[in-house]
Write a protein that holds these residues in place. Sequence first.
Motif, PDB file in Angstrom:
ATOM      1  N   ALA A  46      15.384  30.344  -0.895  1.00 18.16           N
ATOM      2  CA  ALA A  46      16.346  30.442  -0.198  1.00 18.16           C
ATOM      3  C   ALA A  46      14.714  31.822   0.377  1.00 18.16           C
ATOM      4  N   GLY A  47      13.734  32.062  -0.943  1.00 18.82           N
ATOM      5  CA  GLY A  47      13.362  32.985  -1.103  1.00 18.82           C
ATOM      6  C   GLY A  47      11.504  32.750  -0.844  1.00 18.82           C
ATOM      7  N   VAL A  48      11.714  31.236  -0.872  1.00 16.45           N
ATOM      8  CA  VAL A  48      10.492  30.471  -0.751  1.00 16.45           C
ATOM      9  C   VAL A  48      10.090  29.963   0.667  1.00 16.45           C
ATOM     10  N   ILE A  49      11.204  29.823   1.373  1.00 18.44           N
ATOM     11  CA  ILE A  49      11.148  28.629   2.855  1.00 18.44           C
ATOM     12  C   ILE A  49      11.298  29.488   3.887  1.00 18.44           C
ATOM     13  N   THR A  50      12.018  30.986   3.581  1.00 14.91           N
ATOM     14  CA  THR A  50      11.622  32.164   4.876  1.00 14.91           C
ATOM     15  C   THR A  50      10.622  32.252   5.535  1.00 14.91           C
ATOM     16  N   PRO A  51       9.232  32.867   4.389  1.00 17.56           N
ATOM     17  CA  PRO A  51       7.930  33.154   4.845  1.00 17.56           C
ATOM     18  C   PRO A  51       8.316  31.937   6.354  1.00 17.56           C
ATOM     19  N   PRO A  52       8.308  30.980   5.724  1.00 17.60           N
ATOM     20  CA  PRO A  52       6.878  29.938   6.731  1.00 17.60           C
ATOM     21  C   PRO A  52       7.878  29.920   7.751  1.00 17.60           C
ATOM     22  N   LEU A  53       9.196  30.004   7.732  1.00 22.70           N
ATOM     23  CA  LEU A  53      10.362  29.880   9.250  1.00 22.70           C
ATOM     24  C   LEU A  53      10.421  31.427   9.658  1.00 22.70           C
ATOM     25  N   ILE A  54       9.678  32.062   9.232  1.00 20.05           N
ATOM     26  CA  ILE A  54       9.164  33.693  10.118  1.00 20.05           C
ATOM     27  C   ILE A  54       7.801  33.130  10.818  1.00 20.05           C
ATOM     28  N   MET A  55       6.704  32.670   9.882  1.00 17.14           N
ATOM     29  CA  MET A  55       5.443  32.255  10.606  1.00 17.14           C
ATOM     30  C   MET A  55       5.489  31.228  11.568  1.00 17.14           C
ATOM     31  N   ALA A  56       6.604  30.451  11.346  1.00 21.55           N
ATOM     32  CA  ALA A  56       7.188  29.228  12.213  1.00 21.55           C
ATOM     33  C   ALA A  56       7.296  29.932  13.767  1.00 21.55           C
ATOM     34  N   ALA A  57       7.941  30.185  13.611  1.00 19.11           N
ATOM     35  CA  ALA A  57       9.224  30.876  14.702  1.00 19.11           C
ATOM     36  C   ALA A  57       7.881  32.130  15.530  1.00 19.11           C
ATOM     37  N   THR A 107       4.062  40.282   8.115  1.00 16.34           N
ATOM     38  CA  THR A 107       4.509  40.991   9.285  1.00 16.34           C
ATOM     39  C   THR A 107       2.418  41.452   9.561  1.00 16.34           C
ATOM     40  N   ALA A 108       1.529  41.115   8.320  1.00 12.91           N
ATOM     41  CA  ALA A 108       0.069  41.313   8.897  1.00 12.91           C
ATOM     42  C   ALA A 108      -0.127  39.544   9.590  1.00 12.91           C
ATOM     43  N   MET A 109       0.944  38.562   8.604  1.00 12.56           N
ATOM     44  CA  MET A 109       0.122  37.394   9.555  1.00 12.56           C
ATOM     45  C   MET A 109       0.254  36.544  10.482  1.00 12.56           C
ATOM     46  N   THR A 110       2.177  37.818  11.367  1.00  8.52           N
ATOM     47  CA  THR A 110       2.941  36.986  12.032  1.00  8.52           C
ATOM     48  C   THR A 110       1.874  37.745  13.154  1.00  8.52           C
ATOM     49  N   ALA A 111       1.547  39.107  13.162  1.00 14.51           N
ATOM     50  CA  ALA A 111       0.365  39.991  13.892  1.00 14.51           C
ATOM     51  C   ALA A 111      -0.581  39.086  14.249  1.00 14.51           C
ATOM     52  N   ILE A 112      -1.689  38.655  13.174  1.00 12.17           N
ATOM     53  CA  ILE A 112      -2.668  38.394  13.004  1.00 12.17           C
ATOM     54  C   ILE A 112      -2.410  36.378  14.265  1.00 12.17           C
ATOM     55  N   GLY A 113      -0.622  35.571  13.870  1.00 10.09           N
ATOM     56  CA  GLY A 113      -0.843  34.853  13.686  1.00 10.09           C
ATOM     57  C   GLY A 113      -0.672  34.126  15.226  1.00 10.09           C
ATOM     58  N   GLU A 114       0.436  35.702  16.260  1.00 10.04           N
ATOM     59  CA  GLU A 114       0.165  35.535  17.087  1.00 10.04           C
ATOM     60  C   GLU A 114      -0.876  36.325  18.124  1.00 10.04           C
ATOM     61  N   SER A 115      -1.921  36.286  18.023  1.00  5.85           N
ATOM     62  CA  SER A 115      -3.497  37.028  18.376  1.00  5.85           C
ATOM     63  C   SER A 115      -4.230  36.047  18.544  1.00  5.85           C
ATOM     64  N   SER A 116      -3.919  35.684  17.480  1.00  5.60           N
ATOM     65  CA  SER A 116      -5.155  33.844  16.837  1.00  5.60           C
ATOM     66  C   SER A 116      -4.791  32.821  16.402  1.00  5.60           C
ATOM     67  N   GLY A 117      -3.637  32.660  16.684  1.00  8.18           N
ATOM     68  CA  GLY A 117      -2.885  31.042  15.275  1.00  8.18           C
ATOM     69  C   GLY A 117      -3.127  31.340  14.161  1.00  8.18           C
ATOM     70  N   LEU A 118      -2.626  30.024  13.621  1.00 10.95           N
ATOM     71  CA  LEU A 118      -2.292  29.806  12.546  1.00 10.95           C
ATOM     72  C   LEU A 118      -3.467  29.709  11.472  1.00 10.95           C
ATOM     73  N   PRO A 119      -5.174  29.110  12.614  1.00 17.37           N
ATOM     74  CA  PRO A 119      -6.099  29.083  11.656  1.00 17.37           C
ATOM     75  C   PRO A 119      -6.828  30.297  11.259  1.00 17.37           C
ATOM     76  N   ALA A 120      -6.733  31.543  12.167  1.00 12.02           N
ATOM     77  CA  ALA A 120      -6.965  32.808  11.457  1.00 12.02           C
ATOM     78  C   ALA A 120      -6.315  33.133  10.231  1.00 12.02           C
ATOM     79  N   VAL A 121      -4.673  33.160  10.447  1.00 12.16           N
ATOM     80  CA  VAL A 121      -4.444  33.650   8.747  1.00 12.16           C
ATOM     81  C   VAL A 121      -4.509  32.862   8.033  1.00 12.16           C
ATOM     82  N   PHE A 122      -4.757  31.271   8.281  1.00 10.58           N
ATOM     83  CA  PHE A 122      -5.510  30.449   7.205  1.00 10.58           C
ATOM     84  C   PHE A 122      -6.668  31.332   6.239  1.00 10.58           C
ATOM     85  N   GLY A 123      -7.761  31.500   7.563  1.00 11.76           N
ATOM     86  CA  GLY A 123      -8.761  31.722   6.881  1.00 11.76           C
ATOM     87  C   GLY A 123      -9.198  32.881   6.580  1.00 11.76           C
ATOM     88  N   ALA A 124      -8.011  33.744   6.796  1.00  8.32           N
ATOM     89  CA  ALA A 124      -7.590  35.218   6.467  1.00  8.32           C
ATOM     90  C   ALA A 124      -7.504  35.446   4.628  1.00  8.32           C
TER      91      ALA A 124
END
Length: 472
Positions: A46-57, A107-124
Amino acid sequence: MKFPKGGSAPATDAPGSAVGERPEDERPPLRLMLTYGVQHILALYAGVITPPLIMAAAVGLDPVETGLIISAALLVSGLMTLIQTLGVWRFGMRMPLVIGASFIPITAMTAIGESSGLPAVFGASLVAGLFGILIAPVMASLIRFFPPVVTGSVITVVGLALIPVAVGWITENDASGVPTDTGLLLGGATLVMILVLSKVLRGVWGRASILLGLVLGTLLAAALGQVDFASVGEGAVFSLPTPFHFGPPEFQIAAIITMCIMMIVILSEGMADILAVSAVVGSKVDGRRLADGLRADAATAVVGPLLNSFPGSTFSQNIGLIALNKVKSRYVVATGAALLVAMGLFPILGRVVAMIPSPVLGGAGIVLFGSVAAAGIQTLAKVDYEGNQNLVIVAVSLGFGVLSIAAPDFFAGFPEWATMILHSGIVTATASALILNVFFNVLGGRDRRTEKPVEEPGPAPETVGSEASDRS
């Protein structure tokens, strides 16, 4: 736990270790390695799958893409756990430690993802991972700057910062913030089922109560016609990962600075977990071995984005499982990791998870994220508050951490790069805890004691679905 004669093998792959010297080098029979390996998967799933679920949303992925990043998280968790347990050169503790997607940077990744998308999250994340690998030896030598008063404050804020995510799942992120009758029913029923399961089940099944609650909550939602099974059949059943599926990484300065700060927190949490498992196993850890373990944690942030996943950290609930069943073999954890790799190669499993209705996830999220905060509070209970300013450190750090939760637009007037960094309560909590700890407890030429005197040990309290001293 001692295994039957012939069920262990001498240690030959750990630097500086003598043959048969360490308890973590025992090899139980294969059937036991499989049994106990599955227990570790139940404790961490449950712990492993929750962060990607948050990011997907957060970035609006469809069910197929959500399934893809869930599978990627399982795959990366398995691969990096193999490195942590078996060791590759200077990466890996060669201890029974599990690595999974971390809650700390969410929380930091969701802020980055919402403003700039997953590529910016992955780059950082990539840059932060390289940064973490470089500073791992330094972090190992600076452990005195991360006493429980610092790590406990930060982990508590991590859990508190994630609670709004669970609430958003229950309300299905409706602008009004009011859940529908069905959403309230599903979220509440899932929460109640998890609590009942935690009460009646024992051992590893009790630790899997969140996972079982998600299954029962989804079955209830299906009975109410709230589950869409069509997306499960879309896409491949088996698939090898496609590097950078969401596009090449993007490198933004503010996002990179934010994720590098998150990496410092991840590594400080990793130090606490490594020291905890060494105590449970009864094996000594020196500075070099600690740095090797931290490199494996940091390397997850490099491997993860390559395979469409996120930074990871050591999972503390699996340490509790080792204390519970007394099986200290790193090969048991490695067996569970191999099973995770196999699961990560089947995207259909990720799509099954992705079909879980949002309110069901929300009900489980209240327990899961609350457990992260509770783990932080448990760490703060180790702090000595007499004759020092540790209470002030905790108070100010929690205040700064909750600031962006209570007033999301508080830093909106700052320059854009500063807003992105300060928007994360974890960043502000970490910075304030570190600075205040140095100011009150380090300056003056000596470290002041920040932990309570050692007392007669008692049974360790268990937290429902506890993720980390995560932390989580």
